[in-house]
Design an enzyme around this catalytic site. Structure first.
Site, PDB file in Angstrom:
ATOM      1  N   LYS A 196       0.870  -1.182   0.000  1.00  0.00           N
ATOM      2  CA  LYS A 196       0.000   0.000   0.000  1.00  0.00           C
ATOM      3  C   LYS A 196       0.905   1.230   0.000  1.00  0.00           C
ATOM      4  CE  LYS A 196      -3.668   2.352   2.568  1.00  0.00           C
ATOM      5  NZ  LYS A 196      -4.620   2.231   3.693  1.00  0.00           N
ATOM      6  N   LYS A 223       1.483   9.771   6.102  1.00  0.00           N
ATOM      7  CA  LYS A 223       1.590   8.350   6.440  1.00  0.00           C
ATOM      8  C   LYS A 223       2.848   7.703   5.867  1.00  0.00           C
ATOM      9  CE  LYS A 223      -3.401   7.788   7.091  1.00  0.00           C
ATOM     10  NZ  LYS A 223      -4.562   6.892   6.923  1.00  0.00           N
ATOM     11  N   GLU A 239       7.674  -6.639   0.636  1.00  0.00           N
ATOM     12  CA  GLU A 239       6.472  -6.540   1.488  1.00  0.00           C
ATOM     13  C   GLU A 239       5.516  -7.716   1.230  1.00  0.00           C
ATOM     14  OE1 GLU A 239       5.393  -4.695   3.857  1.00  0.00           O
ATOM     15  OE2 GLU A 239       6.389  -2.752   3.818  1.00  0.00           O
ATOM     16  N   LYS A 254      -2.239  -1.516  -3.809  1.00  0.00           N
ATOM     17  CA  LYS A 254      -3.053  -0.306  -3.755  1.00  0.00           C
ATOM     18  C   LYS A 254      -2.179   0.935  -3.845  1.00  0.00           C
ATOM     19  CE  LYS A 254      -6.100   1.954  -0.500  1.00  0.00           C
ATOM     20  NZ  LYS A 254      -6.677   1.883   0.819  1.00  0.00           N
ATOM     21  N   SER A 280     -10.248   5.826  -4.431  1.00  0.00           N
ATOM     22  CA  SER A 280     -11.195   6.944  -4.556  1.00  0.00           C
ATOM     23  C   SER A 280     -10.736   7.996  -5.563  1.00  0.00           C
ATOM     24  CB  SER A 280     -11.426   7.578  -3.185  1.00  0.00           C
ATOM     25  OG  SER A 280     -10.213   8.069  -2.639  1.00  0.00           O
ATOM     26  N   TYR A 319     -15.259   1.498  -6.298  1.00  0.00           N
ATOM     27  CA  TYR A 319     -16.498   2.245  -6.030  1.00  0.00           C
ATOM     28  C   TYR A 319     -17.435   2.137  -7.225  1.00  0.00           C
ATOM     29  CZ  TYR A 319     -13.481   3.805  -2.342  1.00  0.00           C
ATOM     30  OH  TYR A 319     -12.629   3.795  -1.277  1.00  0.00           O
TER      31      TYR A 319
HETATM   32  N1  LIG Z   1      -8.079   1.377   3.565  1.00  0.00           N
HETATM   33  C1  LIG Z   1      -8.915   1.955   2.598  1.00  0.00           C
HETATM   34  C2  LIG Z   1      -8.399   3.154   1.947  1.00  0.00           C
HETATM   35  O1  LIG Z   1      -7.425   3.750   2.383  1.00  0.00           O
HETATM   36  C3  LIG Z   1      -9.134   3.552   0.714  1.00  0.00           C
HETATM   37  C4  LIG Z   1      -8.466   4.598  -0.074  1.00  0.00           C
HETATM   38  C5  LIG Z   1      -9.237   5.107  -1.254  1.00  0.00           C
HETATM   39  O2  LIG Z   1     -10.179   4.502  -1.778  1.00  0.00           O
HETATM   40  O3  LIG Z   1      -8.847   6.168  -1.704  1.00  0.00           O
HETATM   41 MG   LIG Z   2       4.338  -5.154   5.439  1.00  0.00          MG
END
Ligand SMILES: NCC(=O)CCC(=O)O
Ligand SMILES: [Mg+2]
Length: 330
Positions: A196, A223, A239, A254, A280, A319
Protein backbone atom coordinates in the site's frame (compact mmCIF):
# COMPACT_ATOMS: atom_id res chain seq x y z
CA UNK A 1 2.34 -7.38 -51.38
CA UNK A 2 2.16 -10.66 -49.41
CA UNK A 3 1.91 -10.27 -45.64
CA UNK A 4 1.82 -13.77 -44.18
CA UNK A 5 0.96 -12.81 -40.65
CA UNK A 6 -1.88 -10.32 -40.37
CA UNK A 7 -3.03 -9.53 -36.82
CA UNK A 8 -6.12 -7.82 -38.15
CA UNK A 9 -7.60 -11.16 -39.33
CA UNK A 10 -8.69 -11.96 -35.79
CA UNK A 11 -10.21 -8.51 -35.33
CA UNK A 12 -12.56 -8.78 -38.32
CA UNK A 13 -15.80 -8.89 -36.32
CA UNK A 14 -17.09 -8.97 -32.75
CA UNK A 15 -17.56 -12.76 -32.67
CA UNK A 16 -14.00 -13.50 -33.75
CA UNK A 17 -12.74 -10.88 -31.30
CA UNK A 18 -14.67 -12.52 -28.48
CA UNK A 19 -13.22 -15.94 -29.41
CA UNK A 20 -9.69 -14.69 -28.88
CA UNK A 21 -10.39 -12.46 -25.87
CA UNK A 22 -7.87 -13.18 -23.12
CA UNK A 23 -9.43 -11.41 -20.17
CA UNK A 24 -13.12 -11.36 -19.24
CA UNK A 25 -14.44 -9.16 -16.44
CA UNK A 26 -17.38 -10.58 -14.46
CA UNK A 27 -19.34 -9.51 -11.38
CA UNK A 28 -17.47 -12.25 -9.48
CA UNK A 29 -14.37 -10.05 -9.66
CA UNK A 30 -15.91 -7.07 -7.88
CA UNK A 31 -15.79 -5.94 -4.25
CA UNK A 32 -17.82 -2.87 -3.26
CA UNK A 33 -16.45 -0.57 -0.53
CA UNK A 34 -19.27 0.70 1.72
CA UNK A 35 -19.33 3.72 4.09
CA UNK A 36 -21.56 3.40 7.15
CA UNK A 37 -22.65 6.05 9.67
CA UNK A 38 -24.75 6.21 12.85
CA UNK A 39 -28.49 6.93 12.66
CA UNK A 40 -31.42 5.67 10.64
CA UNK A 41 -32.98 6.08 7.22
CA UNK A 42 -30.36 8.59 6.09
CA UNK A 43 -27.82 8.76 3.31
CA UNK A 44 -25.33 11.54 2.62
CA UNK A 45 -23.66 11.98 -0.76
CA UNK A 46 -19.85 12.24 -0.80
CA UNK A 47 -19.21 15.27 -3.04
CA UNK A 48 -15.81 14.15 -4.35
CA UNK A 49 -17.17 10.68 -5.19
CA UNK A 50 -20.30 11.18 -7.33
CA UNK A 51 -22.79 8.32 -6.87
CA UNK A 52 -21.27 7.18 -3.55
CA UNK A 53 -22.99 7.71 -0.19
CA UNK A 54 -22.46 7.30 3.51
CA UNK A 55 -25.50 5.38 4.73
CA UNK A 56 -27.04 4.44 8.04
CA UNK A 57 -27.14 0.74 8.85
CA UNK A 58 -30.75 0.13 7.73
CA UNK A 59 -30.04 1.59 4.28
CA UNK A 60 -26.68 -0.20 4.13
CA UNK A 61 -28.42 -3.55 4.56
CA UNK A 62 -30.84 -2.67 1.72
CA UNK A 63 -27.90 -1.69 -0.46
CA UNK A 64 -26.20 -5.03 0.29
CA UNK A 65 -29.37 -6.92 -0.68
CA UNK A 66 -29.45 -5.03 -3.97
CA UNK A 67 -25.74 -5.57 -4.65
CA UNK A 68 -26.07 -9.29 -3.97
CA UNK A 69 -29.01 -9.60 -6.37
CA UNK A 70 -26.88 -7.89 -9.02
CA UNK A 71 -24.05 -10.35 -8.49
CA UNK A 72 -21.72 -8.21 -6.34
CA UNK A 73 -21.17 -10.69 -3.53
CA UNK A 74 -18.45 -9.06 -1.45
CA UNK A 75 -18.40 -5.78 0.46
CA UNK A 76 -15.55 -3.96 2.20
CA UNK A 77 -16.73 -1.98 5.24
CA UNK A 78 -15.68 1.45 6.54
CA UNK A 79 -17.21 3.27 9.48
CA UNK A 80 -17.65 7.01 10.00
CA UNK A 81 -16.83 7.23 13.69
CA UNK A 82 -18.15 10.17 15.72
CA UNK A 83 -15.46 12.43 17.19
CA UNK A 84 -16.42 11.69 20.81
CA UNK A 85 -15.58 7.98 20.29
CA UNK A 86 -12.06 8.64 19.01
CA UNK A 87 -8.90 8.33 21.09
CA UNK A 88 -5.20 7.64 20.49
CA UNK A 89 -5.53 3.85 20.85
CA UNK A 90 -8.65 3.44 18.71
CA UNK A 91 -10.39 1.72 21.65
CA UNK A 92 -13.79 1.95 19.95
CA UNK A 93 -12.51 -0.28 17.14
CA UNK A 94 -12.75 -3.40 19.33
CA UNK A 95 -16.06 -2.50 21.00
CA UNK A 96 -18.14 -5.63 20.39
CA UNK A 97 -21.23 -3.40 20.19
CA UNK A 98 -19.57 -0.79 17.99
CA UNK A 99 -20.94 0.36 14.64
CA UNK A 100 -18.61 -1.96 12.66
CA UNK A 101 -19.47 -5.03 14.70
CA UNK A 102 -23.23 -4.25 14.52
CA UNK A 103 -22.94 -3.71 10.76
CA UNK A 104 -21.11 -7.00 10.16
CA UNK A 105 -23.81 -8.89 12.10
CA UNK A 106 -26.68 -7.10 10.36
CA UNK A 107 -25.32 -7.79 6.86
CA UNK A 108 -24.57 -11.46 7.60
CA UNK A 109 -28.09 -11.86 9.08
CA UNK A 110 -29.84 -10.24 6.12
CA UNK A 111 -27.61 -11.53 3.30
CA UNK A 112 -25.81 -14.62 4.63
CA UNK A 113 -24.09 -15.28 1.30
CA UNK A 114 -22.48 -11.84 1.19
CA UNK A 115 -18.74 -12.00 1.88
CA UNK A 116 -18.12 -9.33 4.50
CA UNK A 117 -14.64 -7.80 4.53
CA UNK A 118 -14.19 -5.19 7.29
CA UNK A 119 -11.30 -2.77 7.06
CA UNK A 120 -8.83 -3.34 9.90
CA UNK A 121 -7.04 -0.05 10.67
CA UNK A 122 -7.15 2.54 13.41
CA UNK A 123 -7.38 5.75 11.37
CA UNK A 124 -11.17 6.23 11.47
CA UNK A 125 -11.00 5.68 15.27
CA UNK A 126 -7.85 7.73 15.95
CA UNK A 127 -7.96 11.31 17.27
CA UNK A 128 -4.83 11.85 15.17
CA UNK A 129 -6.12 10.26 11.96
CA UNK A 130 -3.21 7.82 11.90
CA UNK A 131 -3.31 4.07 11.29
CA UNK A 132 -1.24 3.57 14.41
CA UNK A 133 -1.04 4.51 18.08
CA UNK A 134 1.16 7.56 18.67
CA UNK A 135 3.89 7.15 21.29
CA UNK A 136 6.33 10.05 21.79
CA UNK A 137 5.27 11.66 18.53
CA UNK A 138 5.80 8.51 16.44
CA UNK A 139 3.56 5.78 15.04
CA UNK A 140 4.24 2.88 17.40
CA UNK A 141 4.39 -0.32 15.34
CA UNK A 142 4.16 -2.99 18.02
CA UNK A 143 1.58 -1.27 20.24
CA UNK A 144 -0.52 -0.83 17.11
CA UNK A 145 -0.27 -4.55 16.30
CA UNK A 146 -1.74 -5.39 19.71
CA UNK A 147 -4.69 -3.09 18.99
CA UNK A 148 -5.15 -4.58 15.49
CA UNK A 149 -5.36 -8.08 16.98
CA UNK A 150 -8.13 -6.97 19.38
CA UNK A 151 -9.97 -5.28 16.53
CA UNK A 152 -9.59 -8.35 14.30
CA UNK A 153 -10.93 -10.70 16.97
CA UNK A 154 -13.97 -8.52 17.53
CA UNK A 155 -14.66 -8.46 13.76
CA UNK A 156 -14.28 -12.25 13.61
CA UNK A 157 -16.59 -12.63 16.61
CA UNK A 158 -19.19 -10.49 14.80
CA UNK A 159 -19.09 -12.87 11.81
CA UNK A 160 -16.67 -11.31 9.32
CA UNK A 161 -15.53 -13.66 6.54
CA UNK A 162 -12.24 -12.00 5.63
CA UNK A 163 -10.30 -9.33 7.54
CA UNK A 164 -8.51 -6.63 5.57
CA UNK A 165 -5.68 -5.02 7.54
CA UNK A 166 -4.81 -1.84 5.63
CA UNK A 167 -2.43 -0.21 8.12
CA UNK A 168 1.03 -1.29 6.85
CA UNK A 169 2.50 -2.01 10.29
CA UNK A 170 5.31 -4.59 10.15
CA UNK A 171 4.44 -8.04 11.46
CA UNK A 172 0.71 -7.50 11.80
CA UNK A 173 -0.33 -10.36 9.53
CA UNK A 174 1.50 -12.86 11.77
CA UNK A 175 0.05 -11.21 14.88
CA UNK A 176 -3.51 -11.30 13.55
CA UNK A 177 -3.13 -14.86 12.23
CA UNK A 178 -1.87 -16.02 15.62
CA UNK A 179 -4.76 -14.26 17.35
CA UNK A 180 -7.32 -15.86 15.01
CA UNK A 181 -5.86 -19.36 15.41
CA UNK A 182 -5.71 -19.04 19.20
CA UNK A 183 -9.23 -17.62 19.27
CA UNK A 184 -10.62 -20.56 17.26
CA UNK A 185 -11.35 -18.46 14.15
CA UNK A 186 -9.48 -20.81 11.86
CA UNK A 187 -11.68 -20.13 8.81
CA UNK A 188 -11.48 -16.35 8.91
CA UNK A 189 -9.30 -15.12 6.05
CA UNK A 190 -6.72 -12.34 5.97
CA UNK A 191 -6.60 -10.09 2.93
CA UNK A 192 -3.44 -8.15 3.59
CA UNK A 193 -2.75 -4.73 2.14
CA UNK A 194 0.80 -5.83 1.47
CA UNK A 195 1.94 -3.12 -0.94
CA UNK A 196 0.00 0.00 0.00
CA UNK A 197 1.64 3.17 -1.21
CA UNK A 198 1.49 6.62 0.43
CA UNK A 199 -0.61 8.11 -2.34
CA UNK A 200 -2.36 11.37 -3.13
CA UNK A 201 -5.10 9.32 -4.78
CA UNK A 202 -6.72 8.60 -1.37
CA UNK A 203 -7.95 12.19 -0.93
CA UNK A 204 -11.69 11.67 -1.62
CA UNK A 205 -11.81 8.61 0.68
CA UNK A 206 -10.39 10.57 3.60
CA UNK A 207 -12.95 13.31 3.13
CA UNK A 208 -15.68 10.62 3.17
CA UNK A 209 -14.63 9.43 6.62
CA UNK A 210 -12.92 12.59 7.88
CA UNK A 211 -9.95 10.32 8.60
CA UNK A 212 -6.98 12.29 7.21
CA UNK A 213 -4.00 12.84 9.55
CA UNK A 214 -4.79 15.88 11.71
CA UNK A 215 -2.78 19.12 11.59
CA UNK A 216 -0.69 18.81 14.74
CA UNK A 217 2.98 19.65 15.07
CA UNK A 218 3.51 16.80 17.56
CA UNK A 219 2.56 13.97 15.18
CA UNK A 220 3.70 12.92 11.70
CA UNK A 221 1.87 15.01 9.08
CA UNK A 222 1.48 12.16 6.62
CA UNK A 223 1.59 8.35 6.44
CA UNK A 224 5.02 8.02 4.82
CA UNK A 225 6.62 6.28 7.81
CA UNK A 226 4.40 3.25 7.21
CA UNK A 227 2.90 3.34 3.71
CA UNK A 228 5.29 2.73 0.81
CA UNK A 229 7.23 5.28 -1.23
CA UNK A 230 5.81 5.48 -4.76
CA UNK A 231 9.33 5.64 -6.20
CA UNK A 232 9.85 1.98 -5.26
CA UNK A 233 9.04 -1.34 -6.90
CA UNK A 234 11.43 -3.98 -5.49
CA UNK A 235 10.31 -3.03 -2.00
CA UNK A 236 6.75 -4.05 -2.94
CA UNK A 237 7.94 -7.58 -3.64
CA UNK A 238 9.68 -7.72 -0.27
CA UNK A 239 6.47 -6.54 1.49
CA UNK A 240 4.35 -9.06 -0.42
CA UNK A 241 6.61 -12.05 0.26
CA UNK A 242 6.71 -11.22 3.99
CA UNK A 243 2.91 -11.15 4.21
CA UNK A 244 2.66 -14.43 2.28
CA UNK A 245 5.11 -15.99 4.77
CA UNK A 246 3.15 -14.57 7.72
CA UNK A 247 -0.04 -16.34 6.62
CA UNK A 248 -2.01 -13.95 4.43
CA UNK A 249 -4.65 -15.59 2.21
CA UNK A 250 -4.99 -12.77 -0.32
CA UNK A 251 -2.52 -9.99 -1.16
CA UNK A 252 -3.67 -6.43 -1.86
CA UNK A 253 -1.88 -3.90 -4.03
CA UNK A 254 -3.05 -0.31 -3.75
CA UNK A 255 -3.69 2.09 -5.54
CA UNK A 256 -4.67 0.43 -8.82
CA UNK A 257 -4.31 2.12 -12.18
CA UNK A 258 -1.02 4.01 -11.66
CA UNK A 259 0.49 0.87 -10.04
CA UNK A 260 -0.29 -1.89 -12.56
CA UNK A 261 3.43 -2.52 -13.10
CA UNK A 262 3.55 -3.67 -9.48
CA UNK A 263 0.46 -5.86 -9.98
CA UNK A 264 1.99 -7.54 -13.03
CA UNK A 265 5.28 -8.12 -11.24
CA UNK A 266 3.66 -9.60 -8.13
CA UNK A 267 1.41 -11.77 -10.35
CA UNK A 268 4.53 -13.36 -11.86
CA UNK A 269 6.03 -14.01 -8.44
CA UNK A 270 3.23 -15.45 -6.29
CA UNK A 271 0.34 -17.87 -6.66
CA UNK A 272 -1.93 -16.48 -3.92
CA UNK A 273 -4.92 -14.48 -5.12
CA UNK A 274 -4.25 -10.78 -5.72
CA UNK A 275 -6.69 -7.99 -4.91
CA UNK A 276 -6.24 -4.54 -6.40
CA UNK A 277 -7.84 -1.37 -4.99
CA UNK A 278 -9.15 1.01 -7.66
CA UNK A 279 -9.05 3.87 -5.14
CA UNK A 280 -11.19 6.94 -4.56
CA UNK A 281 -8.96 9.32 -6.52
CA UNK A 282 -9.06 7.05 -9.57
CA UNK A 283 -12.86 6.95 -9.30
CA UNK A 284 -13.07 10.74 -8.81
CA UNK A 285 -10.90 11.43 -11.91
CA UNK A 286 -13.07 9.22 -14.09
CA UNK A 287 -16.31 10.73 -12.76
CA UNK A 288 -15.06 14.31 -13.15
CA UNK A 289 -14.07 13.70 -16.77
CA UNK A 290 -17.33 11.87 -17.51
CA UNK A 291 -19.43 14.65 -15.94
CA UNK A 292 -17.67 17.13 -18.20
CA UNK A 293 -18.46 14.99 -21.23
CA UNK A 294 -14.76 14.33 -21.76
CA UNK A 295 -14.91 10.55 -21.26
CA UNK A 296 -17.61 7.93 -21.88
CA UNK A 297 -18.38 6.90 -18.28
CA UNK A 298 -19.58 3.35 -18.98
CA UNK A 299 -16.87 2.43 -21.45
CA UNK A 300 -14.14 3.93 -19.26
CA UNK A 301 -15.33 1.97 -16.21
CA UNK A 302 -15.37 -1.38 -17.99
CA UNK A 303 -12.03 -0.70 -19.69
CA UNK A 304 -10.26 0.34 -16.48
CA UNK A 305 -11.53 -2.64 -14.49
CA UNK A 306 -10.74 -5.10 -17.28
CA UNK A 307 -7.21 -3.70 -17.58
CA UNK A 308 -6.68 -4.07 -13.83
CA UNK A 309 -7.72 -7.72 -14.19
CA UNK A 310 -5.48 -8.13 -17.26
CA UNK A 311 -2.51 -6.91 -15.18
CA UNK A 312 -3.10 -9.79 -12.76
CA UNK A 313 -5.89 -8.93 -10.31
CA UNK A 314 -8.18 -11.76 -9.20
CA UNK A 315 -10.53 -9.27 -7.55
CA UNK A 316 -10.96 -5.53 -7.68
CA UNK A 317 -12.12 -3.26 -4.87
CA UNK A 318 -13.92 -0.47 -6.72
CA UNK A 319 -16.50 2.25 -6.03
CA UNK A 320 -17.75 1.50 -9.55
CA UNK A 321 -18.71 -2.09 -8.61
CA UNK A 322 -22.47 -1.46 -8.72
CA UNK A 323 -22.34 0.50 -11.96
CA UNK A 324 -20.06 -2.12 -13.51
CA UNK A 325 -22.46 -4.89 -12.44
CA UNK A 326 -25.36 -3.08 -14.12
CA UNK A 327 -23.30 -2.81 -17.32
CA UNK A 328 -22.07 -6.41 -17.16
CA UNK A 329 -25.61 -7.72 -16.58
CA UNK A 330 -27.02 -5.95 -19.66
N1 LIG B 1 -8.08 1.38 3.56
C1 LIG B 1 -8.92 1.95 2.60
C2 LIG B 1 -8.40 3.15 1.95
O1 LIG B 1 -7.42 3.75 2.38
C3 LIG B 1 -9.13 3.55 0.71
C4 LIG B 1 -8.47 4.60 -0.07
C5 LIG B 1 -9.24 5.11 -1.25
O2 LIG B 1 -10.18 4.50 -1.78
O3 LIG B 1 -8.85 6.17 -1.70
MG1 LIG C 1 4.34 -5.15 5.44
Amino acid sequence: MIIYSRNRRLRTNATIRSLVQETVLTTNDLVMPIFVMEGSNTQEPIPSMPGIYRRTLDLTVKECQELYRMGVKAVNLYMKVSENLKDNKGTESWNNNGLMQTTIKAIKDAVPGMIVIPDVALDPYSIYGHDGIITNGKVDNDATNDALVKMSLSHAEAGADILAPSDMMDGRVAAIRTGLEEGGFTDVGILSYAAKYASSFYGPFRSALDSAPKENADIPKDKKTYQMDFHNSREAMDEVLKDVAEGADIIMIKPGMPYLDIVAKVREAIDLPIAVYNVSGEYAMLKAAAQNGWLDNDKAIIESLTCIKRAGADMIFTYAAKEAAILLNQ
